[in-house]
Design a protein around this motif. Structure first.
Motif, PDB file in Angstrom:
ATOM      1  N   PRO A 131      21.242 -46.471  41.748  1.00 13.59           N
ATOM      2  CA  PRO A 131      22.518 -45.839  42.100  1.00 13.59           C
ATOM      3  C   PRO A 131      22.396 -44.877  43.278  1.00 13.59           C
ATOM      4  O   PRO A 131      23.288 -44.809  44.127  1.00 13.59           O
ATOM      5  N   GLN A 132      21.290 -44.149  43.327  1.00 16.49           N
ATOM      6  CA  GLN A 132      21.094 -43.209  44.433  1.00 16.49           C
ATOM      7  C   GLN A 132      20.979 -43.938  45.766  1.00 16.49           C
ATOM      8  O   GLN A 132      21.575 -43.535  46.773  1.00 16.49           O
ATOM      9  N   ASP A 133      20.216 -45.044  45.780  1.00 14.60           N
ATOM     10  CA  ASP A 133      20.072 -45.820  47.022  1.00 14.60           C
ATOM     11  C   ASP A 133      21.392 -46.484  47.406  1.00 14.60           C
ATOM     12  O   ASP A 133      21.700 -46.625  48.595  1.00 14.60           O
ATOM     13  N   ALA A 134      22.162 -46.916  46.409  1.00 13.29           N
ATOM     14  CA  ALA A 134      23.457 -47.534  46.690  1.00 13.29           C
ATOM     15  C   ALA A 134      24.403 -46.526  47.334  1.00 13.29           C
ATOM     16  O   ALA A 134      25.107 -46.836  48.304  1.00 13.29           O
ATOM     17  N   LEU A 135      24.413 -45.305  46.812  1.00 12.74           N
ATOM     18  CA  LEU A 135      25.247 -44.269  47.411  1.00 12.74           C
ATOM     19  C   LEU A 135      24.799 -43.950  48.836  1.00 12.74           C
ATOM     20  O   LEU A 135      25.622 -43.742  49.733  1.00 12.74           O
ATOM     21  N   GLU A 136      23.505 -43.916  49.046  1.00  8.13           N
ATOM     22  CA  GLU A 136      22.990 -43.641  50.381  1.00  8.13           C
ATOM     23  C   GLU A 136      23.409 -44.739  51.361  1.00  8.13           C
ATOM     24  O   GLU A 136      23.774 -44.469  52.510  1.00  8.13           O
ATOM     25  N   TYR A 137      23.387 -45.998  50.896  1.00  8.40           N
ATOM     26  CA  TYR A 137      23.825 -47.118  51.737  1.00  8.40           C
ATOM     27  C   TYR A 137      25.294 -46.962  52.105  1.00  8.40           C
ATOM     28  O   TYR A 137      25.690 -47.165  53.263  1.00  8.40           O
ATOM     29  N   LEU A 138      26.110 -46.611  51.116  1.00  5.78           N
ATOM     30  CA  LEU A 138      27.534 -46.406  51.387  1.00  5.78           C
ATOM     31  C   LEU A 138      27.744 -45.280  52.387  1.00  5.78           C
ATOM     32  O   LEU A 138      28.573 -45.391  53.303  1.00  5.78           O
ATOM     33  N   LYS A 139      26.976 -44.197  52.245  1.00  3.53           N
ATOM     34  CA  LYS A 139      27.138 -43.056  53.146  1.00  3.53           C
ATOM     35  C   LYS A 139      26.701 -43.412  54.571  1.00  3.53           C
ATOM     36  O   LYS A 139      27.300 -42.951  55.547  1.00  3.53           O
ATOM     37  N   THR A 166      18.571 -58.579  44.647  1.00  7.20           N
ATOM     38  CA  THR A 166      17.730 -57.482  44.195  1.00  7.20           C
ATOM     39  C   THR A 166      18.577 -56.240  43.954  1.00  7.20           C
ATOM     40  O   THR A 166      19.300 -55.783  44.848  1.00  7.20           O
ATOM     41  N   GLN A 167      18.524 -55.724  42.739  1.00  4.08           N
ATOM     42  CA  GLN A 167      19.282 -54.516  42.412  1.00  4.08           C
ATOM     43  C   GLN A 167      18.612 -53.294  43.030  1.00  4.08           C
ATOM     44  O   GLN A 167      17.392 -53.239  43.160  1.00  4.08           O
ATOM     45  N   ILE A 168      19.441 -52.334  43.420  1.00  2.00           N
ATOM     46  CA  ILE A 168      18.906 -51.076  43.911  1.00  2.00           C
ATOM     47  C   ILE A 168      19.426 -49.956  43.026  1.00  2.00           C
ATOM     48  O   ILE A 168      20.379 -50.139  42.260  1.00  2.00           O
ATOM     49  N   ASP A 221      29.047 -51.429  42.775  1.00  2.00           N
ATOM     50  CA  ASP A 221      28.657 -52.139  41.558  1.00  2.00           C
ATOM     51  C   ASP A 221      27.821 -53.362  41.878  1.00  2.00           C
ATOM     52  O   ASP A 221      26.868 -53.666  41.160  1.00  2.00           O
ATOM     53  N   ALA A 222      28.154 -54.072  42.957  1.00  2.00           N
ATOM     54  CA  ALA A 222      27.405 -55.273  43.326  1.00  2.00           C
ATOM     55  C   ALA A 222      25.950 -54.939  43.647  1.00  2.00           C
ATOM     56  O   ALA A 222      25.037 -55.691  43.298  1.00  2.00           O
ATOM     57  N   MET A 223      25.732 -53.808  44.299  1.00  2.00           N
ATOM     58  CA  MET A 223      24.362 -53.440  44.669  1.00  2.00           C
ATOM     59  C   MET A 223      23.536 -53.008  43.463  1.00  2.00           C
ATOM     60  O   MET A 223      22.317 -53.186  43.444  1.00  2.00           O
ATOM     61  N   THR A 224      24.195 -52.458  42.469  1.00  2.00           N
ATOM     62  CA  THR A 224      23.454 -51.915  41.319  1.00  2.00           C
ATOM     63  C   THR A 224      23.436 -52.839  40.110  1.00  2.00           C
ATOM     64  O   THR A 224      22.642 -52.623  39.189  1.00  2.00           O
ATOM     65  N   ARG A 225      24.283 -53.894  40.082  1.00  2.00           N
ATOM     66  CA  ARG A 225      24.383 -54.729  38.890  1.00  2.00           C
ATOM     67  C   ARG A 225      24.341 -56.229  39.172  1.00  2.00           C
ATOM     68  O   ARG A 225      24.717 -57.034  38.321  1.00  2.00           O
ATOM     69  N   SER A 226      23.884 -56.640  40.350  1.00  2.00           N
ATOM     70  CA  SER A 226      23.818 -58.068  40.653  1.00  2.00           C
ATOM     71  C   SER A 226      22.711 -58.743  39.849  1.00  2.00           C
ATOM     72  O   SER A 226      21.653 -58.151  39.600  1.00  2.00           O
ATOM     73  N   MET A 273      27.207 -61.507  38.659  1.00  2.00           N
ATOM     74  CA  MET A 273      27.081 -60.094  38.319  1.00  2.00           C
ATOM     75  C   MET A 273      26.811 -59.943  36.828  1.00  2.00           C
ATOM     76  O   MET A 273      27.101 -60.840  36.042  1.00  2.00           O
ATOM     77  N   GLU A 274      26.278 -58.800  36.446  1.00  2.00           N
ATOM     78  CA  GLU A 274      26.161 -58.502  35.030  1.00  2.00           C
ATOM     79  C   GLU A 274      27.560 -58.456  34.430  1.00  2.00           C
ATOM     80  O   GLU A 274      28.515 -58.061  35.076  1.00  2.00           O
ATOM     81  N   GLN A 275      27.668 -58.910  33.184  1.00  2.00           N
ATOM     82  CA  GLN A 275      28.966 -58.941  32.530  1.00  2.00           C
ATOM     83  C   GLN A 275      29.625 -57.554  32.565  1.00  2.00           C
ATOM     84  O   GLN A 275      28.964 -56.537  32.423  1.00  2.00           O
ATOM     85  N   GLY A 276      30.937 -57.563  32.748  1.00  2.00           N
ATOM     86  CA  GLY A 276      31.669 -56.303  32.820  1.00  2.00           C
ATOM     87  C   GLY A 276      31.889 -55.806  34.234  1.00  2.00           C
ATOM     88  O   GLY A 276      32.311 -54.665  34.436  1.00  2.00           O
ATOM     89  N   HIS A 277      31.648 -56.655  35.234  1.00  2.00           N
ATOM     90  CA  HIS A 277      31.792 -56.250  36.636  1.00  2.00           C
ATOM     91  C   HIS A 277      33.186 -55.696  36.910  1.00  2.00           C
ATOM     92  O   HIS A 277      33.336 -54.604  37.479  1.00  2.00           O
ATOM     93  N   ALA A 278      34.222 -56.426  36.498  1.00  2.00           N
ATOM     94  CA  ALA A 278      35.589 -55.994  36.788  1.00  2.00           C
ATOM     95  C   ALA A 278      35.909 -54.647  36.141  1.00  2.00           C
ATOM     96  O   ALA A 278      36.546 -53.783  36.753  1.00  2.00           O
ATOM     97  N   ALA A 279      35.448 -54.454  34.902  1.00  2.00           N
ATOM     98  CA  ALA A 279      35.713 -53.190  34.204  1.00  2.00           C
ATOM     99  C   ALA A 279      35.009 -52.029  34.898  1.00  2.00           C
ATOM    100  O   ALA A 279      35.575 -50.934  35.037  1.00  2.00           O
ATOM    101  N   ARG A 280      33.773 -52.250  35.345  1.00  2.00           N
ATOM    102  CA  ARG A 280      33.051 -51.176  36.034  1.00  2.00           C
ATOM    103  C   ARG A 280      33.706 -50.853  37.374  1.00  2.00           C
ATOM    104  O   ARG A 280      33.844 -49.681  37.751  1.00  2.00           O
ATOM    105  N   VAL A 281      34.091 -51.893  38.118  1.00  2.00           N
ATOM    106  CA  VAL A 281      34.750 -51.668  39.404  1.00  2.00           C
ATOM    107  C   VAL A 281      36.042 -50.890  39.204  1.00  2.00           C
ATOM    108  O   VAL A 281      36.370 -49.992  39.984  1.00  2.00           O
ATOM    109  N   THR A 282      36.774 -51.216  38.143  1.00  2.00           N
ATOM    110  CA  THR A 282      38.013 -50.484  37.839  1.00  2.00           C
ATOM    111  C   THR A 282      37.713 -49.015  37.562  1.00  2.00           C
ATOM    112  O   THR A 282      38.461 -48.126  38.014  1.00  2.00           O
ATOM    113  N   MET A 283      36.636 -48.738  36.843  1.00  2.00           N
ATOM    114  CA  MET A 283      36.251 -47.355  36.558  1.00  2.00           C
ATOM    115  C   MET A 283      35.936 -46.605  37.853  1.00  2.00           C
ATOM    116  O   MET A 283      36.386 -45.467  38.054  1.00  2.00           O
ATOM    117  N   PHE A 284      35.173 -47.238  38.758  1.00  2.00           N
ATOM    118  CA  PHE A 284      34.836 -46.575  40.019  1.00  2.00           C
ATOM    119  C   PHE A 284      36.085 -46.384  40.881  1.00  2.00           C
ATOM    120  O   PHE A 284      36.228 -45.358  41.558  1.00  2.00           O
TER     121      PHE A 284
END
Length: 255
Positions: A214-222, A210-212, A201-206, A81-92
């Motif tokens: 944020p909008q597509d990531a939210l759509e996938y989650l939904k 292939t990164q997708i 975060d994994a979908m948008t910052r891997s 992952m891009e550096q800072g994965h844990a910090a971003r996941v904590t924020m979400f």
């Protein structure tokens, strides 16, 4: 000092117990190799000098938390992952927790688990973590052990069993198709929150997939609400990331 030493000994014991011979490998980057060699050497020295004789009643939590944070940071740096994965996941996770109005103690445990959730990846070969493209079946099985290894490490270092369970079950799904087959409300709510936050975060910052957007990531989650991801957690993240516009009565402007 004794508490830090005991914490390092505990980490080393867990790693050895889980049979992680590839914690340090010849084909890993030099900096990882040096850190791993030093870690093993220090662990052996501390084991010989101190053993595990630090009285249980006198162990302060701070040094154990510090060692856990350092090990988790090392795991984060080795991941794909891009550096800072844990910090971003904590924020979400914090965004979702606020949307769900989780009690403070539960939210605090969740956020600590989020910062440490991939600590078990310290025991996964770096070349596997950084492999591009799909994993083979035996590689997937090995990758899935990171939650068990992470839970074992944190159980050795922390008294918060809720934190341990959050890390252990953060790859479960509501329909029971996750790592351990737990489903629905049998999965702790904190683990359900973490699953949504980490997937986003994994979908948008891997760096290896292939990164997708944020909008597509939210759509996938939904699209996965109710079977892959907890519906309430998805809705809370969606609400936090894309606030709904409120209408303003025209009369406000005297029209």
């Amino acid at each position: 000092l004794l508490a830090r030493a005991d914490a390092l000994i505990r980490v080393r014991r867990v790693i050895r117990r889980h049979g992680v011979a590839s914690l340090v490998r010849d084909d890993e980057p030099d900096d990882d190799m040096e850190r791993g060699t030093a870690f093993k050497r220090i662990g052996r020295q501390l084991t010989a000098i101190l053993g595990a004789r630090v009285p249980r009643y006198s162990k302060p939590l701070g040094p154990y938390a510090e060692v856990a944070a350092r090990v988790a940071d090392w795991a984060d740096r080795r991941d794909g992952m891009e550096q800072g994965h844990a910090a971003r996941v904590t924020m979400f996770c914090n965004m979702i927790a606020e949307g769900l109005r989780l009690p403070r103690d539960q939210a605090n445990s969740l956020l600590r688990a989020a910062m440490l959730h991939d600590i078990g990846k310290v025991a996964i070969p770096a070349e596997l973590l950084q492999k591009e493209g799909p994993l083979e079946e035996d590689q997937r099985r090995l990758m899935r052990t990171h939650t068990e290894k992470g839970a074992a490490l944190m159980r050795a270092l922390d008294r918060d069993e809720d934190l341990v369970r959050t890390i252990l079950y953060h790859h479960e799904r509501p329909d029971g198709t996750g790592y351990y087959g737990k489903s629905g409300r049998s999965v702790p709510v904190t683990a359900r929150v973490l699953a949504v936050a980490e997937t986003y975060d994994a979908m948008t910052r891997s760096q290896v997939r292939t990164q997708i957007s944020p909008q597509d990531a939210l759509e996938y989650l939904k699209q996965g609400r109710g079977h892959m991801f907890d519906s309430d957690c998805v809705d809370a993240l969606d609400e936090a990331l894309e606030p709904r516009r409120t209408s303003i009565p025209l009369s406000t402007y005297g029209i």
